[in-house]
Motif scaffolding. Structure first.
Motif, short mmCIF file in Angstrom:
data_model
loop_
_atom_site.label_atom_id
_atom_site.label_comp_id
_atom_site.label_asym_id
_atom_site.label_seq_id
_atom_site.Cartn_x
_atom_site.Cartn_y
_atom_site.Cartn_z
N ALA A 187 0.83 -1.21 0.00
CA ALA A 187 0.00 0.00 0.00
C ALA A 187 0.86 1.26 0.00
CB ALA A 187 -0.92 0.00 1.22
N ILE A 188 1.98 1.22 0.72
CA ILE A 188 2.89 2.36 0.77
C ILE A 188 3.60 2.54 -0.56
CG2 ILE A 188 5.04 3.21 1.80
CD1 ILE A 188 4.03 1.95 4.46
N LEU A 189 4.04 1.45 -1.16
CA LEU A 189 4.82 1.53 -2.39
C LEU A 189 3.96 1.88 -3.61
CD1 LEU A 189 7.19 -1.57 -2.00
CD2 LEU A 189 7.66 0.83 -1.43
N GLU A 195 12.19 6.64 -6.73
CA GLU A 195 13.16 7.06 -5.71
C GLU A 195 12.64 6.74 -4.31
OE1 GLU A 195 15.76 11.07 -4.61
OE2 GLU A 195 13.92 11.25 -5.78
N GLU A 196 11.35 7.01 -4.08
CA GLU A 196 10.76 6.73 -2.77
C GLU A 196 10.70 5.24 -2.50
OE1 GLU A 196 7.85 10.69 -2.60
OE2 GLU A 196 7.13 8.80 -3.43
N ARG A 197 10.36 4.45 -3.53
CA ARG A 197 10.35 3.00 -3.35
C ARG A 197 11.72 2.49 -2.94
NH1 ARG A 197 7.32 2.85 -8.39
NH2 ARG A 197 5.10 2.47 -7.94
N ALA A 198 12.75 2.97 -3.64
CA ALA A 198 14.11 2.54 -3.33
C ALA A 198 14.47 2.92 -1.90
CB ALA A 198 15.10 3.15 -4.33
N TRP A 199 14.07 4.11 -1.48
CA TRP A 199 14.40 4.56 -0.12
C TRP A 199 13.68 3.70 0.92
CZ3 TRP A 199 11.66 6.60 4.01
CH2 TRP A 199 12.44 7.16 5.02
N PHE A 200 12.38 3.46 0.70
CA PHE A 200 11.62 2.66 1.67
C PHE A 200 12.16 1.24 1.74
CE2 PHE A 200 8.08 5.36 2.97
CZ PHE A 200 7.68 4.72 4.15
N LEU A 201 12.36 0.62 0.57
CA LEU A 201 12.84 -0.76 0.57
C LEU A 201 14.25 -0.86 1.13
CD1 LEU A 201 11.43 -2.01 -2.84
CD2 LEU A 201 10.74 -2.78 -0.55
N GLY A 202 15.03 0.21 0.98
CA GLY A 202 16.37 0.22 1.55
C GLY A 202 16.38 0.18 3.07
N ARG A 203 15.28 0.55 3.68
CA ARG A 203 15.17 0.51 5.14
C ARG A 203 14.63 -0.82 5.65
NH1 ARG A 203 14.89 5.43 7.80
NH2 ARG A 203 13.09 4.81 9.06
N ARG A 217 4.77 -8.86 -3.38
CA ARG A 217 4.24 -8.12 -4.51
C ARG A 217 3.02 -8.83 -5.09
NH1 ARG A 217 8.48 -8.11 -7.63
NH2 ARG A 217 9.27 -6.05 -7.10
N ARG A 218 3.12 -10.15 -5.28
CA ARG A 218 1.99 -10.90 -5.81
C ARG A 218 0.81 -10.90 -4.84
NH1 ARG A 218 6.15 -14.39 -7.25
NH2 ARG A 218 5.64 -15.81 -5.55
N GLN A 219 1.10 -10.98 -3.55
CA GLN A 219 0.04 -10.94 -2.55
C GLN A 219 -0.72 -9.62 -2.61
OE1 GLN A 219 1.49 -11.44 1.46
NE2 GLN A 219 -0.54 -11.17 2.38
N ARG A 225 -6.65 -6.87 -7.01
CA ARG A 225 -7.59 -7.45 -7.97
C ARG A 225 -8.91 -7.81 -7.30
NH1 ARG A 225 -2.88 -9.88 -10.12
NH2 ARG A 225 -3.17 -11.72 -8.78
N THR A 226 -8.82 -8.36 -6.08
CA THR A 226 -10.03 -8.74 -5.36
C THR A 226 -10.91 -7.53 -5.08
OG1 THR A 226 -8.94 -10.64 -4.33
CG2 THR A 226 -10.90 -9.78 -3.24
N LEU A 227 -10.28 -6.42 -4.66
CA LEU A 227 -11.05 -5.24 -4.27
C LEU A 227 -11.41 -4.35 -5.46
CD1 LEU A 227 -9.20 -4.22 -1.01
CD2 LEU A 227 -11.62 -4.82 -1.19
N ARG A 228 -10.47 -4.17 -6.38
CA ARG A 228 -10.65 -3.16 -7.43
C ARG A 228 -10.83 -3.75 -8.82
NH1 ARG A 228 -5.21 0.18 -5.94
NH2 ARG A 228 -5.34 -0.03 -3.66
N GLY A 229 -10.44 -5.00 -8.98
CA GLY A 229 -10.55 -5.62 -10.28
C GLY A 229 -9.29 -5.61 -11.10
N THR A 230 -8.28 -4.81 -10.69
CA THR A 230 -7.02 -4.74 -11.43
C THR A 230 -5.87 -4.63 -10.44
OG1 THR A 230 -7.17 -2.33 -11.56
CG2 THR A 230 -8.01 -3.58 -13.43
N PRO A 231 -4.68 -5.13 -10.81
CA PRO A 231 -3.49 -4.90 -9.98
C PRO A 231 -3.08 -3.45 -10.05
CG PRO A 231 -2.86 -5.96 -12.03
CD PRO A 231 -4.37 -5.89 -12.02
N GLU A 232 -2.51 -2.95 -8.95
CA GLU A 232 -2.18 -1.53 -8.88
C GLU A 232 -0.71 -1.25 -8.62
OE1 GLU A 232 -4.21 0.89 -9.54
OE2 GLU A 232 -5.99 -0.34 -9.80
N THR A 233 0.12 -2.21 -8.52
CA THR A 233 1.54 -1.95 -8.28
C THR A 233 2.36 -3.02 -8.95
OG1 THR A 233 3.17 -1.36 -6.59
CG2 THR A 233 1.78 -3.24 -6.12
N ASP A 234 3.60 -2.66 -9.31
CA ASP A 234 4.44 -3.64 -9.99
C ASP A 234 5.51 -4.15 -9.07
OD1 ASP A 234 6.03 -1.42 -9.77
OD2 ASP A 234 6.14 -1.00 -11.91
#
Length: 234
Positions: A187-189, A195-203, A217-219, A225-234
């Motif tokens: 949800a955060i990512l 840049e923000e993803r790299a910073w968060f995951l680096g911690r 990521r798959r989870q 998909r269950t809630l919205r019908g489509t995946p929202e992050t890679d």
């Protein structure tokens, strides 16, 4: 292929040694902004009488409300008292934050009984009432988040230590059920820049990064998909 006309996302603010890195709160706030905007649409999209779908959306609303309540509780417990002591000239702003927390809590209290009725009936009239209450909640939350980011986070950076600030994040993580940690990270990512993803995951510890890469990521995509019908992050 012509260049994109989309504006580039703003660069992350620089980390100032010895100061809390409050931009991470802005990134977390995006989760609440996104979900509070999404909730009325999710409710409105449930077909009349589809109580199975209504129960799934209700669970998401309740998880959102719990997360927001806990987020605000940590601020009430760990941030505002320190600012009252150290930034006394800005005490009116701290009082504004606490009043806004109370107003947001009141919107969630009004939502709960209607949410329960709708969960059990999936009635369209109840759904419209619920969606209106969720919009009211979103308006109150947006005002608060805008004020907090613009007015309070600069005070946090000035008056709290790095250790005091890090405690807020650590306590937030400790409150998450173990089976919700990867969902929270997703949800955060989701709306973070590269840049923000790299910073968060680096911690995140190496084991956690590997778990996110190979399972989390798959989870999270399955949850979207269950809630919205489509995946929202890679």
């Amino acid at each position: 292929m012509s260049p994109s006309t989309e504006p580039l996302p703003p660069a992350m603010p620089a980390v100032v040694p010895g100061r809390p890195y409050t931009h991470e709160m802005v990134i977390v706030h995006r989760v609440f902004r996104r979900e509070s905007a999404l909730l009325p649409r999710l409710v409105g999209a449930v077909p009349a009488g589809d109580t199975e779908r209504a129960r799934a959306v209700t669970e998401h609303v309740e998880e959102y409300a719990y997360g927001l309540h806990h987020h605000h509780h940590l601020e009430d417990e760990l941030i505002w008292p320190l600012l009252r002591t150290r930034a006394g000239a800005q005490d009116d702003l701290v009082h504004r934050m606490t009043r806004q927390h109370a107003s947001i809590d009141a919107t969630l209290e009004r939502i709960q009984p209607v949410l329960t009725d709708w969960r059990d009936s999936a009635d369209q009239g109840t759904a419209r009432t619920l969606a209106d209450l969720l919009e009211e909640h979103r308006d109150a939350l947006s005002e608060h988040l805008d004020d907090e980011e613009r007015l309070l986070l600069p005070l946090v950076a000035e008056h709290l230590t790095v250790a005091e600030w890090d405690l807020v994040g650590r306590r937030g993580l400790e409150a998450l059920p173990k089976n919700k940690v990867l969902l929270a990270l997703g949800a955060i990512l989701e709306d973070a820049t590269d840049e923000e993803r790299a910073w968060f995951l680096g911690r995140v510890p190496l084991a956690g990064r590997l778990l996110w890469r190979f399972a989390g990521r798959r989870q999270y995509q399955a949850r979207c998909r269950t809630l919205r019908g489509t995946p929202e992050t890679d």
